[in-house]
Design a protein around this motif. Structure first.
Motif, mmCIF file in Angstrom:
data_model
loop_
_atom_site.group_PDB
_atom_site.id
_atom_site.type_symbol
_atom_site.label_atom_id
_atom_site.label_comp_id
_atom_site.label_asym_id
_atom_site.label_seq_id
_atom_site.Cartn_x
_atom_site.Cartn_y
_atom_site.Cartn_z
ATOM 1 N N ALA A 271 0.820 -1.206 0.000
ATOM 2 C CA ALA A 271 0.000 0.000 0.000
ATOM 3 C C ALA A 271 0.856 1.259 0.000
ATOM 4 C CB ALA A 271 -0.932 -0.012 1.210
ATOM 5 N N VAL A 272 1.874 1.294 0.841
ATOM 6 C CA VAL A 272 2.733 2.469 0.939
ATOM 7 C C VAL A 272 3.479 2.708 -0.373
ATOM 8 C CG1 VAL A 272 4.796 3.410 2.053
ATOM 9 C CG2 VAL A 272 3.013 2.339 3.435
ATOM 10 N N LEU A 273 4.091 1.662 -0.910
ATOM 11 C CA LEU A 273 4.873 1.807 -2.136
ATOM 12 C C LEU A 273 3.986 2.072 -3.344
ATOM 13 C CD1 LEU A 273 7.490 -1.060 -1.616
ATOM 14 C CD2 LEU A 273 7.829 1.406 -1.291
ATOM 15 N N GLY A 274 2.823 1.412 -3.403
ATOM 16 C CA GLY A 274 1.930 1.604 -4.534
ATOM 17 C C GLY A 274 1.404 3.022 -4.616
ATOM 18 N N VAL A 275 0.905 3.542 -3.497
ATOM 19 C CA VAL A 275 0.385 4.910 -3.480
ATOM 20 C C VAL A 275 1.530 5.907 -3.669
ATOM 21 C CG1 VAL A 275 -0.848 6.640 -2.117
ATOM 22 C CG2 VAL A 275 -1.565 4.243 -2.039
ATOM 23 N N GLY A 276 2.673 5.632 -3.044
ATOM 24 C CA GLY A 276 3.814 6.524 -3.199
ATOM 25 C C GLY A 276 4.306 6.602 -4.632
ATOM 26 N N LEU A 277 4.327 5.470 -5.315
ATOM 27 C CA LEU A 277 4.761 5.447 -6.714
ATOM 28 C C LEU A 277 3.828 6.279 -7.586
ATOM 29 C CD1 LEU A 277 6.789 4.254 -8.732
ATOM 30 C CD2 LEU A 277 5.294 2.262 -8.955
ATOM 31 N N LEU A 278 2.534 6.175 -7.345
ATOM 32 C CA LEU A 278 1.566 6.968 -8.103
ATOM 33 C C LEU A 278 1.754 8.455 -7.839
ATOM 34 C CD1 LEU A 278 -1.636 4.776 -7.617
ATOM 35 C CD2 LEU A 278 -0.372 5.119 -9.745
ATOM 36 N N ALA A 279 2.061 8.803 -6.590
ATOM 37 C CA ALA A 279 2.277 10.210 -6.262
ATOM 38 C C ALA A 279 3.498 10.755 -6.994
ATOM 39 C CB ALA A 279 2.446 10.370 -4.753
ATOM 40 N N VAL A 280 4.570 9.989 -7.014
ATOM 41 C CA VAL A 280 5.802 10.425 -7.679
ATOM 42 C C VAL A 280 5.586 10.590 -9.176
ATOM 43 C CG1 VAL A 280 8.145 9.712 -8.289
ATOM 44 C CG2 VAL A 280 7.344 9.457 -5.938
ATOM 45 N N LEU A 281 4.783 9.703 -9.766
ATOM 46 C CA LEU A 281 4.558 9.728 -11.211
ATOM 47 C C LEU A 281 3.387 10.619 -11.611
ATOM 48 C CD1 LEU A 281 5.115 5.931 -11.997
ATOM 49 C CD2 LEU A 281 6.714 7.836 -12.350
ATOM 50 N N HIS A 282 2.842 11.355 -10.646
ATOM 51 C CA HIS A 282 1.715 12.264 -10.902
ATOM 52 C C HIS A 282 0.491 11.520 -11.435
ATOM 53 C CE1 HIS A 282 4.119 15.899 -10.220
ATOM 54 N NE2 HIS A 282 5.093 15.293 -10.879
ATOM 55 N N GLY A 283 0.259 10.338 -10.887
ATOM 56 C CA GLY A 283 -0.928 9.586 -11.283
ATOM 57 C C GLY A 283 -2.198 10.229 -10.748
ATOM 58 N N LYS A 284 -3.301 9.923 -11.370
ATOM 59 C CA LYS A 284 -4.581 10.440 -10.879
ATOM 60 C C LYS A 284 -4.884 9.862 -9.501
ATOM 61 C CE LYS A 284 -6.618 11.062 -15.472
ATOM 62 N NZ LYS A 284 -7.762 10.740 -16.361
ATOM 63 N N ASP A 285 -5.555 10.654 -8.676
ATOM 64 C CA ASP A 285 -5.768 10.241 -7.291
ATOM 65 C C ASP A 285 -6.524 8.921 -7.170
ATOM 66 O OD1 ASP A 285 -8.484 11.106 -7.778
ATOM 67 O OD2 ASP A 285 -7.878 13.140 -7.231
ATOM 68 N N TYR A 286 -7.527 8.698 -8.047
ATOM 69 C CA TYR A 286 -8.332 7.492 -7.907
ATOM 70 C C TYR A 286 -7.596 6.230 -8.359
ATOM 71 C CZ TYR A 286 -9.390 7.951 -12.923
ATOM 72 O OH TYR A 286 -9.302 8.051 -14.288
ATOM 73 N N TYR A 287 -6.440 6.381 -8.996
ATOM 74 C CA TYR A 287 -5.638 5.209 -9.329
ATOM 75 C C TYR A 287 -5.241 4.438 -8.063
ATOM 76 C CZ TYR A 287 -4.757 7.029 -14.104
ATOM 77 O OH TYR A 287 -4.882 7.483 -15.392
ATOM 78 N N ALA A 288 -5.211 5.126 -6.926
ATOM 79 C CA ALA A 288 -4.740 4.520 -5.680
ATOM 80 C C ALA A 288 -5.838 3.779 -4.921
ATOM 81 C CB ALA A 288 -4.133 5.597 -4.776
#
Length: 510
Positions: A271-288
């Motif tokens: 959970a930590v790495l998945g959400v963090g990776l999306l944040a770093v890559l500027h993924g859309k919020d609902y991707y998490a």
């Protein structure tokens, strides 16, 4: 009880969806696209992998009624909440932990997510199934659970490419914990092979078409992801599951730091790495969103153990179970399209401060953008059909129905599917694969929200036939124009635009 509650929550989740959508709304523009992909089964598309197109094909085979369209998100939502509640039981939770885990799922952003026929519902289910399988393997190290994990990841890759981020997070989590010894297990690599085997047809399709996924990501970055601010992303993580933050946050903390859940620490790191990776890559919020349901189960069990010594827990537990649903009740009109467009417009003063009436253009509108995207399509299709009928019999067989975007073309094909007229086309997205030859074209019906009247000299006759008038529709003002006898210059121009656009997608990796 351990089997009854998961099934009960799954049934409630599935059935309630059919009562929480007003008949005043139509399908969402994206839903029409996935249904249209079901007409053209392939191992890949420019927007998504093929799994949702297979569901679209099945929906059309069953008649294509809106009830069948909704069946899929309701099914995956029901399957997800079943796993959430079941996992709470597998972790030793009693009725309270299971029920709390279930209401956390019902009362958060998944209430909205599981309404629309989009890849997101299966994505969340796939993530939850994979983590459920991992927990079961920790509890009972049987190879079948590893292969279940591999199957979940393989199907996830056939559904949405964000599964690659989940796999990266899982790999990182294994390396950060004692569970890294799993990397020496031959069945783990067998499960990885199963995932790759399932994904392989789509992977081959990507390679053969020049890896259009790269072009898709470039477009997303240029038009959408570039606007994702870190502060907004993290704020959304709190808001989307706000009704259950008091459950999932302790659950995450217990996974990472507590002794009771030490064997399952990989889940917390995923959970930590998945959400963090999306944040770093500027993924859309609902991707998490897919990373939270498993935390509901762990957090609910944590709460049950916390309350164990207290005498008044018998009275408090039902209140805590109902708490996520209380938050849901406050926001029902914004989550479920249960009120008519006029009624939603009347509520604007109450909910506008939340920003839900602000669209991508930064302006305030009468309805939330998602709701406006579920209106005007049938009107557009009916008027296009009428425009087609107005054509001389001699040119109907050689008519091109040209739309500005995939939503318009897909909606026309859905509502006109039982009418004897050509399929609508567009130079947008996967429609590039299905674009017909235009050299023999004798008439063009143009459906465009920004019509180009400079095209008029290229036709022997060019007239505006009608437009979408629904005042609440995002497509309001979209015009239907009829052009007869297009000249050779225009036909050549269309052909060039088609080739150029297709080359941009298929040449992304070159």
């Amino acid at each position: 009880m351990k089997r009854f509650l998961p099934l009960a929550f799954a049934l409630v989740k599935f059935v309630s969806g059919y009562f929480l959508m007003s008949g005043a709304y139509e399908l969402h523009r994206d839903e029409y696209l996935y249904l249209n992909q079901g007409r053209h089964l392939a191992w890949g598309y420019l927007e998504v992998p093929p799994l949702i197109a297979a569901q679209g094909w099945a929906t059309l085979a069953l008649g294509g009624h809106e009830g069948w369209v909704h069946f899929w998100p309701f099914l995956w939502g029901a399957a997800t909440v079943y796993l959430v509640v079941r996992l709470a039981g597998r972790l030793g939770g009693g009725w309270f932990a299971q029920a709390l885990a279930g209401t956390c799922y019902l009362g958060t952003a998944f209430a909205r997510l599981n309404l629309l026929f989009q890849p997101n519902s299966f994505e969340v289910f796939g993530f939850m199934l994979g983590l459920y399988a991992f927990v079961r393997y920790v509890q009972e190290p049987r190879p079948r659970y590893l292969y279940l994990l591999g199957g979940a990841l393989g199907l996830g890759l056939l559904n949405k490419y964000t599964t690659l981020f989940f796999i990266a997070a899982l790999g990182g989590a294994l390396l950060l914990t004692p569970s890294r010894r799993l990397l020496l297990n031959r069945h783990f690599w067998g499960a990885a092979g199963l995932a790759l085997l399932l994904w392989l047809p789509n992977l081959v399709w990507q390679v053969r078409h020049g890896i259009p996924f790269l072009h898709h990501m470039a477009l997303l970055k240029e038009t959408q992801l570039v606007h994702v601010e870190a502060a907004d992303f993290w704020k959304a993580q709190l808001v989307m599951c706000f009704a259950a933050v008091w459950v999932w946050a302790p659950g995450l903390g217990a996974l990472l730091l507590g002794p009771a859940f030490r064997p399952y620490r990989v889940v917390g790191w995923v959970a930590v790495l998945g959400v963090g990776l999306l944040a770093v890559l500027h993924g859309k919020d609902y991707y998490a969103l897919g990373y939270y349901p498993v935390l509901f189960a762990f957090g609910a069990v944590w709460w049950e153990k916390l309350l164990q010594p207290f005498r008044w827990k018998t009275a408090l537990e039902p209140v805590l179970v109902a708490l996520p649903l209380f938050f849901l009740a406050v926001l029902v009109p914004l989550i479920y399209p249960v009120r008519s467009p006029a009624a939603m417009a009347a509520l604007r003063a109450r909910y506008a401060p939340l920003g839900v009436y602000r669209w991508e253009d930064g302006q305030e509108h009468a309805l939330p953008q998602d709701y406006a995207d579920m209106l005007g399509w049938r009107e557009m299709a009916d008027k296009t059909w009428a425009a087609y009928q107005s054509l001389p019999d001699s040119v109907r067989a050689n008519t091109l129905v040209q739309c500005a975007n995939y939503g318009q073309a897909s909606a026309l094909n859905y509502y006109n599917r039982h009418r004897p007229m050509p399929l609508a086309n567009s130079l947008n997205g996967s429609f590039l694969f299905w674009y017909p030859p235009v050299q023999a074209c004798r008439a063009i019906i143009i459906v465009d929200d920004e019509p180009d009247d400079e095209l008029a000299p290229h036709f022997a006759s060019y007239r505006r036939f009608g437009s979408v008038l629904n005042p609440y529709a995002r497509e309001r003002g979209t015009h239907i124009t009829v052009g007869l006898a297009p000249d050779q210059a225009l036909r050549n121009r269309v052909q060039r635009e088609w080739r150029t656009e297709l080359a941009a997608w298929e040449g992304a990796a070159k």
